[in-house]
Design a protein around this motif. Structure first.
Motif, PDB file in Angstrom:
ATOM      1  N   GLU A  88       2.633  -9.737  23.682  1.00  0.00           N
ATOM      2  CA  GLU A  88       2.481  -8.412  23.061  1.00  0.00           C
ATOM      3  C   GLU A  88       1.392  -8.443  22.002  1.00  0.00           C
ATOM      4  O   GLU A  88       0.555  -7.528  21.928  1.00  0.00           O
ATOM      5  CB  GLU A  88       3.817  -7.983  22.444  1.00  0.00           C
ATOM      6  N   LYS A  89       1.366  -9.467  21.183  1.00  0.00           N
ATOM      7  CA  LYS A  89       0.365  -9.573  20.128  1.00  0.00           C
ATOM      8  C   LYS A  89      -1.042  -9.710  20.717  1.00  0.00           C
ATOM      9  O   LYS A  89      -1.982  -9.032  20.275  1.00  0.00           O
ATOM     10  CB  LYS A  89       0.672 -10.777  19.227  1.00  0.00           C
ATOM     11  N   TRP A  90      -1.181 -10.550  21.729  1.00  0.00           N
ATOM     12  CA  TRP A  90      -2.500 -10.748  22.329  1.00  0.00           C
ATOM     13  C   TRP A  90      -2.954  -9.533  23.120  1.00  0.00           C
ATOM     14  O   TRP A  90      -4.157  -9.233  23.193  1.00  0.00           O
ATOM     15  CB  TRP A  90      -2.496 -11.998  23.203  1.00  0.00           C
ATOM     16  N   ALA A  91      -2.004  -8.815  23.702  1.00  0.00           N
ATOM     17  CA  ALA A  91      -2.360  -7.579  24.412  1.00  0.00           C
ATOM     18  C   ALA A  91      -2.886  -6.533  23.436  1.00  0.00           C
ATOM     19  O   ALA A  91      -3.882  -5.843  23.723  1.00  0.00           O
ATOM     20  CB  ALA A  91      -1.147  -7.040  25.172  1.00  0.00           C
ATOM     21  N   GLN A  92      -2.242  -6.416  22.274  1.00  0.00           N
ATOM     22  CA  GLN A  92      -2.723  -5.479  21.262  1.00  0.00           C
ATOM     23  C   GLN A  92      -4.119  -5.847  20.773  1.00  0.00           C
ATOM     24  O   GLN A  92      -4.976  -4.984  20.574  1.00  0.00           O
ATOM     25  CB  GLN A  92      -1.743  -5.438  20.078  1.00  0.00           C
ATOM     26  N   ARG A  93      -4.345  -7.145  20.587  1.00  0.00           N
ATOM     27  CA  ARG A  93      -5.678  -7.589  20.172  1.00  0.00           C
ATOM     28  C   ARG A  93      -6.730  -7.254  21.221  1.00  0.00           C
ATOM     29  O   ARG A  93      -7.818  -6.763  20.897  1.00  0.00           O
ATOM     30  CB  ARG A  93      -5.668  -9.102  19.928  1.00  0.00           C
ATOM     31  N   SER A  94      -6.405  -7.518  22.478  1.00  0.00           N
ATOM     32  CA  SER A  94      -7.387  -7.276  23.539  1.00  0.00           C
ATOM     33  C   SER A  94      -7.724  -5.800  23.648  1.00  0.00           C
ATOM     34  O   SER A  94      -8.903  -5.433  23.783  1.00  0.00           O
ATOM     35  CB  SER A  94      -6.848  -7.801  24.877  1.00  0.00           C
ATOM     36  N   PHE A  95      -6.725  -4.935  23.557  1.00  0.00           N
ATOM     37  CA  PHE A  95      -6.990  -3.495  23.652  1.00  0.00           C
ATOM     38  C   PHE A  95      -7.746  -2.991  22.423  1.00  0.00           C
ATOM     39  O   PHE A  95      -8.530  -2.037  22.519  1.00  0.00           O
ATOM     40  CB  PHE A  95      -5.684  -2.716  23.828  1.00  0.00           C
ATOM     41  N   ARG A  96      -7.533  -3.641  21.278  1.00  0.00           N
ATOM     42  CA  ARG A  96      -8.285  -3.254  20.080  1.00  0.00           C
ATOM     43  C   ARG A  96      -9.776  -3.552  20.259  1.00  0.00           C
ATOM     44  O   ARG A  96     -10.633  -2.705  19.957  1.00  0.00           O
ATOM     45  CB  ARG A  96      -7.720  -3.986  18.862  1.00  0.00           C
ATOM     46  N   TYR A  97     -10.075  -4.737  20.768  1.00  0.00           N
ATOM     47  CA  TYR A  97     -11.480  -5.072  21.023  1.00  0.00           C
ATOM     48  C   TYR A  97     -12.066  -4.189  22.116  1.00  0.00           C
ATOM     49  O   TYR A  97     -13.244  -3.807  22.058  1.00  0.00           O
ATOM     50  CB  TYR A  97     -11.617  -6.544  21.412  1.00  0.00           C
ATOM     51  N   TYR A  98     -11.265  -3.869  23.114  1.00  0.00           N
ATOM     52  CA  TYR A  98     -11.703  -2.984  24.196  1.00  0.00           C
ATOM     53  C   TYR A  98     -12.051  -1.603  23.649  1.00  0.00           C
ATOM     54  O   TYR A  98     -13.073  -1.004  24.023  1.00  0.00           O
ATOM     55  CB  TYR A  98     -10.589  -2.901  25.236  1.00  0.00           C
ATOM     56  N   LEU A  99     -11.228  -1.099  22.737  1.00  0.00           N
ATOM     57  CA  LEU A  99     -11.481   0.207  22.129  1.00  0.00           C
ATOM     58  C   LEU A  99     -12.778   0.199  21.329  1.00  0.00           C
ATOM     59  O   LEU A  99     -13.594   1.130  21.436  1.00  0.00           O
ATOM     60  CB  LEU A  99     -10.299   0.592  21.229  1.00  0.00           C
ATOM     61  N   PHE A 100     -12.998  -0.848  20.526  1.00  0.00           N
ATOM     62  CA  PHE A 100     -14.244  -0.939  19.742  1.00  0.00           C
ATOM     63  C   PHE A 100     -15.464  -0.967  20.666  1.00  0.00           C
ATOM     64  O   PHE A 100     -16.489  -0.340  20.381  1.00  0.00           O
ATOM     65  CB  PHE A 100     -14.219  -2.190  18.867  1.00  0.00           C
ATOM     66  N   SER A 101     -15.355  -1.691  21.774  1.00  0.00           N
ATOM     67  CA  SER A 101     -16.457  -1.758  22.717  1.00  0.00           C
ATOM     68  C   SER A 101     -16.767  -0.387  23.310  1.00  0.00           C
ATOM     69  O   SER A 101     -17.940   0.010  23.428  1.00  0.00           O
ATOM     70  CB  SER A 101     -16.120  -2.752  23.833  1.00  0.00           C
ATOM     71  N   LEU A 152     -11.657   5.385  27.705  1.00  0.00           N
ATOM     72  CA  LEU A 152     -11.199   5.491  26.318  1.00  0.00           C
ATOM     73  C   LEU A 152      -9.708   5.811  26.231  1.00  0.00           C
ATOM     74  O   LEU A 152      -9.026   5.383  25.293  1.00  0.00           O
ATOM     75  CB  LEU A 152     -12.016   6.561  25.586  1.00  0.00           C
ATOM     76  N   PHE A 153      -9.179   6.547  27.210  1.00  0.00           N
ATOM     77  CA  PHE A 153      -7.764   6.918  27.172  1.00  0.00           C
ATOM     78  C   PHE A 153      -6.846   5.705  27.329  1.00  0.00           C
ATOM     79  O   PHE A 153      -5.702   5.741  26.879  1.00  0.00           O
ATOM     80  CB  PHE A 153      -7.459   7.937  28.283  1.00  0.00           C
ATOM     81  N   ILE A 154      -7.342   4.642  27.966  1.00  0.00           N
ATOM     82  CA  ILE A 154      -6.481   3.486  28.239  1.00  0.00           C
ATOM     83  C   ILE A 154      -6.097   2.744  26.961  1.00  0.00           C
ATOM     84  O   ILE A 154      -4.904   2.593  26.665  1.00  0.00           O
ATOM     85  CB  ILE A 154      -7.159   2.548  29.251  1.00  0.00           C
ATOM     86  N   PRO A 155      -7.076   2.273  26.134  1.00  0.00           N
ATOM     87  CA  PRO A 155      -6.667   1.599  24.897  1.00  0.00           C
ATOM     88  C   PRO A 155      -6.000   2.535  23.894  1.00  0.00           C
ATOM     89  O   PRO A 155      -5.143   2.101  23.122  1.00  0.00           O
ATOM     90  CB  PRO A 155      -7.980   1.033  24.348  1.00  0.00           C
TER      91      PRO A 155
END
Length: 258
Positions: free
Chosen positions: A117-130, A217-220
């Motif tokens: 869960e923690k790593w998934a949140q991190r990955s989606f955060r970086y995905y959103l910034f990108s 953008l809707f995904i993250p």
């Protein structure tokens, strides 16, 4: 057929096909749940979606290195805004793929103690910034093209009586006339919309990239809880962006450069 052969030969193409199938399953699962399908069928669709997601993570192993190489190339761009947006986007993509690799190790059993869960949140955060950087780059390029098109239109209008796209821009009621008022604001807005439509119609790669990033953008946003869209919207947007990505692989001229 030749285009399809070239498409199938690319490793990225297989990941895009898995992505399209994954979000198609998400959309189908939402539709089945909404229409009261059997729980067993819904469970099978969810399992298929999970397997496709895990397969995509396997296909993306090593993508962090590719993103870092792309960031190194973007550093040398002459335009400072494009250099910043593209470089930061690739760096965030590299971090996103790194987190995704950790998630794959956890889900495949190689690292069972990983807090998924923690790593998934991190990955989606970086995905959103990108994605934010990608959309910022799209907006900047649209602004530049609109300025160029506006200058070209102004030069053409000098010899055409002030008519642009069926709208008269000169004369007493034109945007440059004194007095202002709501009709002039509406006219200026209409002219800007027409100019934007002309720019996007003349630059399909930019239009396709903007639509694809907007869909992604809707995904993250949903996964991070910033804007709950629901599995139906996420599945539809993910499927649309996947189809557009596949289109850029089949037709390379539709890929936005640099």
């Amino acid at each position: 057929m030749d285009a399809w052969v070239r498409f199938s030969a690319q490793s990225q193409a297989r990941e895009r096909l898995c992505r399209a199938a994954q979000y198609a399953c998400s959309l189908l699962g939402h539709a089945l749940q909404k229409h009261g399908a059997s729980p067993e069928l819904q469970k099978q669709i969810r399992q298929l979606e999970g397997h496709l997601s895990l397969g995509r993570k396997l296909l993306r192993l090593g993508n962090s290195a590719d993103a870092l190489e792309s960031a190194k190339r973007a550093v040398h761009l002459s335009d400072v805004v494009l250099r910043f947006c593209i470089t930061v986007s690739h760096l965030n993509r590299a971090l996103y793929f790194a987190c995704d690799n950790v998630l794959w190790a956890g889900k495949s059993g190689l690292a069972p103690r990983v807090d998924q869960e923690k790593w998934a949140q991190r990955s989606f955060r970086y995905y959103l910034f990108s994605l934010i950087m990608n959309l910022s780059r799209d907006a900047y390029e649209i602004r530049l093209l609109m300025e160029q098109e506006s200058s070209a239109c102004s030069r053409r209008l000098k010899g055409s009586g002030g008519v642009l796209g069926g709208i008269e821009t000169g004369g007493p009621g034109g945007p440059g006339a004194p007095g202002g008022g709501l009709p002039q604001v509406a006219l200026k807005l209409r002219l800007r919309v027409l100019l934007l439509a002309r720019v996007l119609r003349g630059h399909p790669p930019l239009l396709l990239d903007m639509v694809r990033n907007a869909c992604d953008l809707f995904i993250p946003l949903d996964k991070l809880g910033l804007w709950r869209c629901g599995p139906g919207i996420v599945g539809l947007c993910g499927l649309m962006s996947s189809i557009l990505s596949i289109l850029t692989l089949i037709c390379p001229w539709l890929r936005l450069k640099p």
